[in-house]
Design a protein around this motif. Structure first.
Motif, PDB file in Angstrom:
ATOM      1  N   UNK A 230      16.086   9.344  -4.734  1.00 47.27           N
ATOM      2  CA  UNK A 230      17.288   8.583  -4.361  1.00 47.27           C
ATOM      3  C   UNK A 230      18.173   8.370  -5.588  1.00 47.27           C
ATOM      4  N   UNK A 231      17.560   7.929  -6.676  1.00 51.13           N
ATOM      5  CA  UNK A 231      18.310   7.642  -7.901  1.00 51.13           C
ATOM      6  C   UNK A 231      19.004   8.901  -8.408  1.00 51.13           C
TER       7      UNK A 231
ATOM      8  N   UNK B   4       0.816  -1.217   0.000  1.00 51.93           N
ATOM      9  CA  UNK B   4       0.000   0.000   0.000  1.00 51.93           C
ATOM     10  C   UNK B   4       0.851   1.269   0.000  1.00 51.93           C
ATOM     11  N   UNK B   5       2.111   1.154   0.415  1.00 46.91           N
ATOM     12  CA  UNK B   5       2.996   2.323   0.455  1.00 46.91           C
ATOM     13  C   UNK B   5       3.350   2.814  -0.952  1.00 46.91           C
ATOM     14  N   UNK B   6       3.226   1.928  -1.957  1.00 50.20           N
ATOM     15  CA  UNK B   6       3.728   2.264  -3.282  1.00 50.20           C
ATOM     16  C   UNK B   6       2.666   2.970  -4.119  1.00 50.20           C
ATOM     17  N   UNK B   7       3.137   3.857  -4.982  1.00 49.51           N
ATOM     18  CA  UNK B   7       2.281   4.620  -5.868  1.00 49.51           C
ATOM     19  C   UNK B   7       3.083   5.786  -6.426  1.00 49.51           C
ATOM     20  N   UNK B   8       2.432   6.758  -7.035  1.00 52.11           N
ATOM     21  CA  UNK B   8       3.166   7.900  -7.603  1.00 52.11           C
ATOM     22  C   UNK B   8       4.063   8.615  -6.597  1.00 52.11           C
ATOM     23  N   UNK B   9       3.586   8.762  -5.351  1.00 53.12           N
ATOM     24  CA  UNK B   9       4.390   9.473  -4.347  1.00 53.12           C
ATOM     25  C   UNK B   9       5.662   8.704  -4.016  1.00 53.12           C
ATOM     26  N   UNK B  10       5.529   7.395  -3.788  1.00 52.96           N
ATOM     27  CA  UNK B  10       6.705   6.604  -3.447  1.00 52.96           C
ATOM     28  C   UNK B  10       7.657   6.498  -4.628  1.00 52.96           C
ATOM     29  N   UNK B  11       7.124   6.443  -5.846  1.00 54.71           N
ATOM     30  CA  UNK B  11       7.997   6.404  -7.020  1.00 54.71           C
ATOM     31  C   UNK B  11       8.809   7.699  -7.104  1.00 54.71           C
ATOM     32  N   UNK B  12       8.199   8.833  -6.746  1.00 56.82           N
ATOM     33  CA  UNK B  12       8.946  10.088  -6.719  1.00 56.82           C
ATOM     34  C   UNK B  12      10.025  10.056  -5.631  1.00 56.82           C
ATOM     35  N   UNK B  13       9.701   9.453  -4.477  1.00 52.06           N
ATOM     36  CA  UNK B  13      10.697   9.351  -3.411  1.00 52.06           C
ATOM     37  C   UNK B  13      11.869   8.480  -3.855  1.00 52.06           C
TER      38      UNK B  13
END
Length: 420
Positions: A315-316, A302-311
């Motif tokens: 990092x990258x 549930x933590x994953x989605x557009x916001x987590x992909x931006x986070x």
């Protein structure tokens, strides 16, 4: 009103604050299949003596936390009312008598040698306990009580697996056990207990195979990639991320594929492979764009989605030297990470501070980094976050060793460190 000195002393001996005791009791309740409804106010009522005899479930949880009886902890039951000299007839005896009179004794008295059956309702109950643990993880991150509760849940699922009514039920219970074990492993990773996490992930992968559960398998490979990342084993992290991409669920559902590609991008960035990192990020964004909304998803993802992909993009970008792009991605992440994901918001804030620091914006970076402590106020900082803040401090004293604000932040850092 007299306070409960016995409970206060027990808390001091174990180094527990009221908030921490509430968390520990809630973990025990969740592990037993109940809701974790104890708050710091509940604990305060116990300590002050306002509540002298907690609810039975809470008493059992307290006894498990401290390893002694409720009486030893200073609690005492209320005085019992005098009972009538003629006790009421036992309703069970009455029911047995009535059914016996109609010749239906067998419907009331079970066959002594019958083997208990385990079915769908047991699977659902265990799943709900798992979901409750994930809620706890989102607020305060991995810690020992969470790991212990997850392992107890896995043991419960495996005991019930032996009594499963059908092969399908037994496989579903293996799946639940795999998820509980993976949750324990994730808690160990977040607490930076890497050797224990590795052992638990191996066990979780075995259970996922027994369950023939591609979702649990993908979860384990995702965690393996994170474990390798935190061990600085970057080639292994890429390999694990590719294994996550190769699972059946990642090949079938773009949402899971997106997470696997994002994890791969972090691995490539740590290896200094800029083009491969950006290519994997592009795949992650493309796959997430194809994901269908409204699909039922397990609580662990549930933590994953557009916001987590931006986070993860932040990092990258920071690792490949694009600090300005990293800062922009961090701001986008913080604008959309749900507020209940307190630990994730604190991590994204620390990443934002690093990106600002790497652009030599020392004052802003220190101000941003200080808010991490505010976000985690009331909870111990998980080991993974402590390590990230340590990275920030090392970079800070390297880039600005003589800046007064750097010295001030260092003092705050050491103060918070000793307190937490």
């Amino acid at each position: 009103m007299e306070g409960n000195e016995s409970l206060s002393s027990a808390m001091q001996e174990q180094g527990l604050t009221q908030v921490e005791l509430a968390d520990a009791v809630n973990v025990r309740l969740i592990c037993s299949g109940y809701e974790g409804t104890v708050s710091d106010r509940t604990v305060r009522n116990w300590v002050t003596g306002k509540t002298r005899w907690p609810h039975p479930r809470q008493r059992e949880a307290l006894e498990a936390v401290f390893g002694c009886t409720a009486g030893d902890l200073g609690f005492s039951p209320p005085a019992r009312r005098r009972r009538s000299s003629n006790p009421p007839e036992d309703p069970v005896d009455r029911r047995n008598f009535l059914t016996s009179s109609t010749g239906a004794v067998a419907a009331v008295v079970p066959f002594v040698g019958a083997r208990p059956q385990v079915g769908t309702s047991d699977v659902i109950r265990l799943r709900s306990g798992l979901d409750a643990l994930m809620e706890l993880d989102r607020s305060r991150g991995g810690h020992e009580d969470l790991e212990r509760a997850a392992l107890a849940g896995a043991a419960d699922a495996l005991e019930k697996q032996k009594l499963g009514a059908t092969q399908r039920i037994r496989q579903r219970l293996f799946s639940v056990a795999a998820d509980y074990t993976a949750t324990a492993a994730w808690s160990a990773i977040d607490a930076r207990q890497m050797d224990r996490a590795s052992q638990l992930l191996g066990r979780a992968l075995y259970l996922a195979g027994m369950a023939k559960d591609p979702v649990a398998e993908m979860r384990v490979w995702n965690s393996y990639a994170m474990l390798a990342h935190h061990r600085d084993e970057y080639a292994e992290a890429v390999d694990a991320a590719y294994a996550a991409q190769g699972t059946t669920i990642a090949r079938r559902l773009p949402f899971f594929a997106s997470l696997a590609h994002a994890r791969t991008a972090i691995g490539h960035s740590n290896l200094g492979d800029r083009q491969a990192a950006l290519r994997s990020l592009g795949h992650a964004q493309e796959a997430l764009g194809k994901a269908e909304g409204g699909e039922p998803l397990p609580s662990w993802i549930a933590f994953y989605g557009p916001a987590e992909l931006m986070a993860m993009t932040a990092i990258v970008r920071d690792r490949i030297g694009d600090a300005a792009e990293s800062e922009a991605a961090s701001h986008q992440a913080l604008g959309t990470i749900p507020k209940q994901f307190k630990r994730n918001r604190a991590l994204a804030t620390a990443r934002l501070a690093l990106a600002q620091l790497h652009q030599r914006d020392i004052d802003q970076a220190c101000s941003t980094a200080a808010t991490v402590f505010t976000l985690m106020s009331g909870h111990p900082i998980p080991g993974r976050m402590r390590s990230l803040l340590g990275d920030y401090y090392r970079d800070l004293i390297t880039l600005a060793p003589d800046a007064s604000i750097a010295r001030e932040w260092g003092d705050r850092y050491r103060t918070e460190w000793s307190r937490l």
